[in-house]
Design an enzyme around this catalytic site. Sequence first.
Site, PDB file in Angstrom:
ATOM      1  N   HIS A  20      27.806 -25.169 -17.457  1.00 17.60           N
ATOM      2  CA  HIS A  20      28.615 -24.955 -16.243  1.00 17.60           C
ATOM      3  C   HIS A  20      28.708 -26.280 -15.495  1.00 17.60           C
ATOM      4  CE1 HIS A  20      28.676 -20.520 -16.573  1.00 17.60           C
ATOM      5  NE2 HIS A  20      27.475 -20.674 -17.101  1.00 17.60           N
ATOM      6  N   ASP A 265      23.159 -23.138 -21.133  1.00 14.84           N
ATOM      7  CA  ASP A 265      23.555 -22.375 -19.942  1.00 14.84           C
ATOM      8  C   ASP A 265      23.206 -23.160 -18.666  1.00 14.84           C
ATOM      9  OD1 ASP A 265      24.663 -20.418 -18.357  1.00 14.84           O
ATOM     10  OD2 ASP A 265      23.053 -18.958 -18.643  1.00 14.84           O
TER      11      ASP A 265
HETATM   12  C1  NCD Z   1      25.668 -18.652 -14.591  1.00 13.90           C
HETATM   13  C2  NCD Z   1      26.346 -19.399 -13.447  1.00 13.90           C
HETATM   14  O1  NCD Z   1      25.662 -19.757 -12.487  1.00 13.90           O
HETATM   15  O2  NCD Z   1      27.539 -19.700 -13.538  1.00 13.90           O
HETATM   16  N1  NCD Z   1      24.426 -18.145 -14.118  1.00 13.90           N
HETATM   17  C3  NCD Z   1      23.364 -17.769 -14.856  1.00 13.90           C
HETATM   18  O3  NCD Z   1      22.384 -17.277 -14.298  1.00 13.90           O
HETATM   19  N2  NCD Z   1      23.332 -17.912 -16.157  1.00 13.90           N
HETATM   20  C4  NCD Z   1      26.566 -17.620 -15.144  1.00 13.90           C
HETATM   21  C5  NCD Z   1      26.124 -17.086 -16.480  1.00 13.90           C
HETATM   22  O4  NCD Z   1      25.872 -17.837 -17.444  1.00 13.90           O
HETATM   23  O5  NCD Z   1      26.054 -15.879 -16.645  1.00 13.90           O
HETATM   24 ZN    ZN Z   2      26.594 -19.298 -18.287  1.00 10.54          ZN
HETATM   25 ZN    ZN Z   3      26.242 -15.622 -18.665  1.00 10.49          ZN
END
Ligand code: NCD
Ligand code: ZN
Ligand code: ZN
Length: 391
Positions: A20, A265
């Site tokens: 992200h 992630d």
């Molecule tokens: C992610 C985000 O902050 O965009 N958060 C998370 O806890 N993993 C979204 C996601 O991957 O589901």
């Molecule tokens: Zn994610």
């Molecule tokens: Zn996710």
Amino acid sequence: EVIEAAGQVLLPGFVDLHTHLREPGREDTETIESGSAAGALGGYTAVFAMANTSPVADSVVITDHVWRRGQEVGLVDVHPVGAVTVGLEGKQLAEMATMASGIGKVKMFSDDGHCVYDPLIMRRALEYSSALGVLIAQHAEEPRLTVGAVAHEGPTAARLGLAGWPRAAEESIVARDALLARDAGARVHICHASTAGTVELMKWARGQGISITAEVTPHHLLLDDSRLETYDAVNRVNPPLREQSDIAALRQGLADGVIDCVATDHAPHAEQDKCCEFSAARPGMLGLETALAIVAQTMVETGLLDWRGVARVMSERPAEIVGLSDQGRPIAVGEPANLTLVDPDREWTVRAPELASIAQNSPFDAMTFGARVTTTLLRGRVTVGDGQVRP
Ligand code: NCD
Ligand code: ZN
Ligand code: ZN
Ligand code: ZN
């Protein structure tokens, strides 16, 4: 330039299918520039930037911006992930074909952050994706099974009264989408697998000949639910930290190839969104700069993977899953030099404020690890040398 590599391990540049980067919309927490630096420092030469930006990456205007900006920065290839639907919780499929044929050539679509909740939308997305030759990546959370606003489950969470995101919320979507992929003759990729049950379902689906792949995050390989004891919101993440038995199953699944790859992630959040009460905090943690160190500790030091296996789960397999032709290749004559050097005996302590990410909170802060990325090359150019970014 002389690169000192005595005693180091040479690997193909890492490929992260799940990052992200928060641009556009939350540049106070991460930008394509800062996230690219974090990626290069982590040994990555390609990252896939998730679609839950603001606005959502459900149009070619945004996906092309992400790709172009990544090329301008020049530290890692930033591949845009397109949203499956218009808006993340939408009822209407996004124009995947337009995004797939743009400059950013979107190869993967996901509503990560929200499950593709409606099974008919998911089925249509899978059918359409196999026609287009793209991948659908599923966040795998059945929202009707998630109790309350806090997505945690486990003995500590239960004792502290933190409401849960039960295993069934993840596993029921994994099972559903395996069956939908079978019927649609399509491929599906499971984001952030977190339970022993998901590993079992993956084995079952593979046994049936279903085209399903899955990733596991470094934090789900390392941390368990006992971390919640302090109520510190740095540990809040989707899916939640689970139990030692889940960790053992995920590690074994990754070693056996049932879980295909590691994906970070990487989910940066502002200090004010992580310093509040646990239940009000945003889920997610930093991942790019610490991933290799955690994989070394949880998989190599435990004897579950050798360095050849690390190349497979960090680079070759993720590149294969998403159809990247110029990354994640075994090191061979004539291949572009996307390379990462790892010092397997370099002890270092994580200092969250010193990480390249703009967000500075991390559950790994002050932890000491035994391996570190020293050098990264993107198409022959040194993007990181001696652990420093080379702009
Ligand atoms: C992610 C985000 O902050 O965009 N958060 C998370 O806890 N993993 C979204 C996601 O991957 O589901
Ligand atoms: Zn994610
Ligand atoms: Zn996710
Ligand atoms: Zn804080």
